[in-house]
Scaffold this active site. Sequence first.
Site, PDB file in Angstrom:
ATOM      1  N   ARG A 181     -10.951  -2.024  69.429  1.00  0.00           N
ATOM      2  CA  ARG A 181     -11.752  -2.712  70.454  1.00  0.00           C
ATOM      3  C   ARG A 181     -13.150  -2.110  70.540  1.00  0.00           C
ATOM      4  O   ARG A 181     -14.129  -2.821  70.757  1.00  0.00           O
ATOM      5  CB  ARG A 181     -11.056  -2.637  71.818  1.00  0.00           C
ATOM      6  CG  ARG A 181     -11.938  -3.161  72.967  1.00  0.00           C
ATOM      7  CD  ARG A 181     -11.167  -3.366  74.259  1.00  0.00           C
ATOM      8  NE  ARG A 181     -10.378  -2.226  74.649  1.00  0.00           N
ATOM      9  CZ  ARG A 181     -10.853  -1.116  75.236  1.00  0.00           C
ATOM     10  NH1 ARG A 181     -12.158  -1.014  75.473  1.00  0.00           N
ATOM     11  NH2 ARG A 181     -10.048  -0.146  75.581  1.00  0.00           N
TER      12      ARG A 181
ATOM     13  N   TYR B 156     -26.796 -26.586  74.823  1.00  0.00           N
ATOM     14  CA  TYR B 156     -25.402 -26.857  74.474  1.00  0.00           C
ATOM     15  C   TYR B 156     -24.544 -26.968  75.735  1.00  0.00           C
ATOM     16  O   TYR B 156     -24.679 -26.179  76.671  1.00  0.00           O
ATOM     17  CB  TYR B 156     -24.890 -25.748  73.564  1.00  0.00           C
ATOM     18  CG  TYR B 156     -23.389 -25.739  73.359  1.00  0.00           C
ATOM     19  CD1 TYR B 156     -22.705 -26.879  72.961  1.00  0.00           C
ATOM     20  CD2 TYR B 156     -22.656 -24.574  73.579  1.00  0.00           C
ATOM     21  CE1 TYR B 156     -21.332 -26.873  72.787  1.00  0.00           C
ATOM     22  CE2 TYR B 156     -21.274 -24.544  73.393  1.00  0.00           C
ATOM     23  CZ  TYR B 156     -20.616 -25.705  73.009  1.00  0.00           C
ATOM     24  OH  TYR B 156     -19.263 -25.687  72.844  1.00  0.00           O
TER      25      TYR B 156
ATOM     26  N   ASP C  70     -30.801 -18.349  71.421  1.00  0.00           N
ATOM     27  CA  ASP C  70     -29.630 -18.785  70.661  1.00  0.00           C
ATOM     28  C   ASP C  70     -30.134 -19.372  69.350  1.00  0.00           C
ATOM     29  O   ASP C  70     -30.762 -20.430  69.332  1.00  0.00           O
ATOM     30  CB  ASP C  70     -28.850 -19.827  71.464  1.00  0.00           C
ATOM     31  CG  ASP C  70     -27.537 -20.222  70.788  1.00  0.00           C
ATOM     32  OD1 ASP C  70     -27.440 -20.091  69.554  1.00  0.00           O
ATOM     33  OD2 ASP C  70     -26.623 -20.672  71.497  1.00  0.00           O
TER      34      ASP C  70
ATOM     35  N   LYS D 153     -20.486 -21.006  63.052  1.00  0.00           N
ATOM     36  CA  LYS D 153     -21.265 -22.078  62.461  1.00  0.00           C
ATOM     37  C   LYS D 153     -21.833 -21.678  61.093  1.00  0.00           C
ATOM     38  O   LYS D 153     -21.077 -21.362  60.185  1.00  0.00           O
ATOM     39  CB  LYS D 153     -22.352 -22.503  63.446  1.00  0.00           C
ATOM     40  CG  LYS D 153     -21.862 -22.736  64.885  1.00  0.00           C
ATOM     41  CD  LYS D 153     -20.694 -23.702  65.012  1.00  0.00           C
ATOM     42  CE  LYS D 153     -20.412 -24.168  66.427  1.00  0.00           C
ATOM     43  NZ  LYS D 153     -20.017 -23.144  67.387  1.00  0.00           N
TER      44      LYS D 153
END
Length: 379
Positions: A46, A98, A170, A195
């Site tokens: 983690r 978005y 972004d 993406k």
Amino acid sequence: MHFETRCVHTGVDKDSTWLSATTPIYPSSTFRWDNLDGHRGFDYTRSGNPTRRALEENLAALEGGIDCRATSTGMSAIAGVLHLFQPGDHIIAGHDIYGGTYRLFDAVFRKMGIDFEFVRMGDPENVRKALRPNTKCIWIETPSNPLLNIVDIQAICDVAKSAGVITIADNTFLSPYLQRPFEFGVDIVVHSTTKYLNGHSDVVGGAIITRDKAHAERVSYVVNALGLACSPFDAWLVLRGVKTLGPRMEAHQKGAQALAEFLNGQPTVAKVYYPGLTDHPQHALAKRQQKGFGAMLSFDVQGGRPAVEKILSKLTLFQLAESLGGVESLIEYPDTMSHASMTEPARREAGITASTLRVSVGIEHPDDLVADFRQALEG
């Protein structure tokens, strides 16, 4: 090294024992300590993992940052950076971002005491007028999703610096191959690595890239504390995908340009949203701050939803699916899919109508993609 070379080589050489040509996957959840006072760089996945760290080094180098934290999804990357702010802070964002980002801002973090204001960011003066004493961040999404509006990154960063606030961009739609926001003064860059960075529609992930030491340390702390990090296997998949980012993006945008030009001349198409078209109102700005025009385009059809459904029923190469950036071409209906989480008034304010379709152009031959749309529109 050139960009394409960094894609292939940065973060790869991690196997000093066997000299593996690719970065190994380290699926270990925990790592042995040498003694009570130290370990060899990793103690618990983690907090850090060799495979994930290799990806983080790669992405930081591609964007030109000093550090990166790879996260489990693009939304977890956005959630992570929002934890840089406190209740009472004010954040300015575009009105046409978005849908998932809009939902996170408006329905989740607003309830936690952070105030968001959505403005038409194409005009920097609108951003300047929205500034308040408690403004802490300007959120930049360019090109915007799904209507491909372009934000003047340099102008917005100038506004932010004059007010002493940070900027977060972004960069998912273009990837660092086509746009590098740090070069215009942005403070933090986020990605959905799902993406273009991964590019094969087989992983979900995100990334937060920083260029300031204080931001890097705080982001690292938040990602660890909230458990936002991506798995070693997902990191390995993205690291594999990013090797071909350069040639993929060239193939993507070649097809997008051809399809946009075709659609722009069709009588059943009311409007095409693609900055690569010379009649796009921000074509010159896109050409100035981007290396290319990308592979995302949207268009409005004549006839509303019935016409949309007719086109979708006839397409054979374009899969009706959300997401974007994979090697296969996708098409989706923002009104009920990617932007359904926005209210209908917010969608209409953003310019999304019942006639809007969004296309993620893959790497298929442009002639085949155009032919598929020709038969769908003319059939």
